[in-house]
Every structure is written in C-alpha cells, then in structure tokens.
Design a protein around this motif. Structure first.
Motif, short mmCIF file in Angstrom:
data_model
loop_
_atom_site.label_atom_id
_atom_site.label_comp_id
_atom_site.label_asym_id
_atom_site.label_seq_id
_atom_site.Cartn_x
_atom_site.Cartn_y
_atom_site.Cartn_z
N MET A 1 0.92 -0.90 0.14
CA MET A 1 -0.04 -0.05 -0.05
C MET A 1 1.03 1.27 -0.11
O MET A 1 2.08 1.29 0.82
CB MET A 1 -0.83 -0.13 1.30
N SER A 2 0.48 2.35 -0.57
CA SER A 2 1.22 3.54 -0.78
C SER A 2 0.12 4.55 -0.63
O SER A 2 -0.96 4.70 -0.93
CB SER A 2 1.91 3.65 -1.94
N ARG A 3 0.88 5.88 -0.13
CA ARG A 3 0.17 7.15 -0.03
C ARG A 3 1.00 8.32 -0.47
O ARG A 3 2.32 8.25 -0.71
CB ARG A 3 -0.34 7.38 1.37
N GLU A 4 0.51 9.29 -0.71
CA GLU A 4 1.05 10.63 -1.25
C GLU A 4 0.68 11.86 -0.49
O GLU A 4 -0.23 12.01 -0.22
CB GLU A 4 0.77 10.83 -2.81
N MET A 5 1.74 12.46 -0.06
CA MET A 5 1.56 13.85 0.77
C MET A 5 2.54 14.75 0.53
O MET A 5 3.78 14.47 0.14
CB MET A 5 1.36 13.45 2.20
N SER A 6 2.12 16.03 0.76
CA SER A 6 3.26 17.10 0.63
C SER A 6 4.15 17.14 1.62
O SER A 6 4.02 16.51 2.81
CB SER A 6 2.52 18.47 0.65
N VAL A 7 5.42 17.64 1.57
CA VAL A 7 6.46 17.37 2.56
C VAL A 7 6.05 18.46 3.83
O VAL A 7 6.36 17.92 4.85
CB VAL A 7 7.72 18.14 1.98
N THR A 8 5.17 19.39 3.41
CA THR A 8 4.79 20.25 4.44
C THR A 8 3.52 19.55 5.42
O THR A 8 3.89 19.55 6.67
CB THR A 8 4.13 21.79 3.95
N ASP A 9 2.79 18.82 4.77
CA ASP A 9 1.83 18.03 5.66
C ASP A 9 2.79 16.83 6.23
O ASP A 9 2.05 16.43 7.40
CB ASP A 9 0.79 17.33 4.68
N ALA A 10 3.70 16.39 6.00
CA ALA A 10 4.15 15.06 6.15
C ALA A 10 5.12 15.47 7.59
O ALA A 10 5.40 14.62 8.42
CB ALA A 10 5.21 14.25 5.45
N ARG A 11 5.50 16.85 7.97
CA ARG A 11 6.54 17.18 9.10
C ARG A 11 6.05 16.82 10.01
O ARG A 11 6.53 16.21 10.98
CB ARG A 11 6.68 18.65 8.87
N PRO A 12 4.68 17.33 10.49
CA PRO A 12 4.27 16.92 11.77
C PRO A 12 3.96 15.40 12.01
O PRO A 12 3.89 14.97 13.19
CB PRO A 12 2.90 17.57 11.97
N GLU A 13 3.89 14.83 10.93
CA GLU A 13 3.64 13.18 11.16
C GLU A 13 4.63 12.54 10.82
O GLU A 13 4.26 11.00 10.73
CB GLU A 13 2.17 12.91 10.02
N LEU A 14 5.97 12.80 10.71
CA LEU A 14 6.91 11.86 10.49
C LEU A 14 6.95 10.59 11.12
O LEU A 14 7.32 9.73 10.47
CB LEU A 14 8.21 12.89 10.54
N ALA A 15 6.74 10.93 12.48
CA ALA A 15 7.04 9.65 13.43
C ALA A 15 5.86 8.59 12.96
O ALA A 15 6.37 7.47 12.82
CB ALA A 15 6.88 10.09 14.91
N GLU A 16 4.77 9.01 12.54
CA GLU A 16 3.70 7.89 12.29
C GLU A 16 3.84 7.40 10.91
O GLU A 16 3.85 6.22 10.68
CB GLU A 16 2.31 8.62 12.19
N ILE A 17 4.38 8.40 10.11
CA ILE A 17 4.67 7.95 8.57
C ILE A 17 5.92 6.78 8.77
O ILE A 17 5.75 5.94 8.10
CB ILE A 17 5.34 9.18 7.72
N THR A 18 6.89 6.96 9.60
CA THR A 18 8.06 6.18 9.68
C THR A 18 7.57 4.64 10.36
O THR A 18 7.94 3.77 9.94
CB THR A 18 9.33 6.56 10.39
N ASN A 19 6.75 5.03 11.11
CA ASN A 19 6.21 3.69 11.95
C ASN A 19 5.37 2.97 11.02
O ASN A 19 5.26 1.73 10.91
CB ASN A 19 5.04 4.05 13.05
N ARG A 20 4.45 3.37 9.91
CA ARG A 20 3.71 2.99 8.97
C ARG A 20 4.86 2.16 7.99
O ARG A 20 4.20 0.96 7.46
CB ARG A 20 2.87 3.99 8.27
N ALA A 21 5.81 2.65 7.43
CA ALA A 21 6.71 1.85 6.87
C ALA A 21 7.38 1.15 7.68
O ALA A 21 7.55 0.01 7.07
CB ALA A 21 7.81 3.15 6.33
#
Length: 87
Positions: A1-21
């Motif tokens: 599964m994959s998603r796409e998001m802007s760098v700006t939107d990803a900044r505050p969610e970086l911990a969650e994004i890395t956990n999902r990876a």
C-alpha cells in the motif's frame, strides 16, 4: 500500500509515517509543488534496491573486464543519468 502527501503535511506526522513504513510496509511518497520528490519506504525495500543496483553495476563491470581480457573492448559513450532541467 502507498500514499502521497506534501512535505509540509508530512513534517508533523513524520513519526507516524516512519512507523507505518517500518511496521506496516507502507510507502509514503513526499511531494513538492505536486511532484514526487522523495519516499519513505520500509528499510528492507531500500536495501533490496541498493542490492539490485550493485548487482547491475557489477555485471556491467564484468562485461567490460571480459571484453578487455578478450581484446574486444569497445568505447562506451558517457550517458548522463540525470535530466537537465534547464533544457
């Protein structure tokens, strides 16, 4: 599964994004101005890509060495792998 998001939107969610990876195997493509610029991927996926690149490079080197040993070496033109954005 994959998603796409802007760098700006990803900044505050970086911990969650890395956990999902790491734990869910999810790839998140990061965009700037609507264009994909980077990706957060599971570490095993990145390692596989590196291993494949090394394998391809190693095969090309062996081909050149074999041609040199056989005396059939030919010149190989330099090819830029990146795209020049100024053109």
């Amino acid at each position: 599964m994959s998603r796409e998001m802007s760098v700006t939107d990803a900044r505050p969610e970086l911990a969650e994004i890395t956990n999902r990876a790491a734990y869910g195997g999810e790839t998140t493509y990061l965009t700037k101005h609507g264009r994909r610029t980077a990706a957060v991927v599971p570490a095993h996926s990145a390692q596989l890509l590196e291993d494949l690149e090394e394998l391809v490079d190693g095969e090309q080197v062996r081909e050149v060495l074999d041609a040199l040993a056989a005396g059939t070496e030919t010149r190989v033109p330099f090819r830029r792998r990146t795209v020049n954005r100024d053109n």
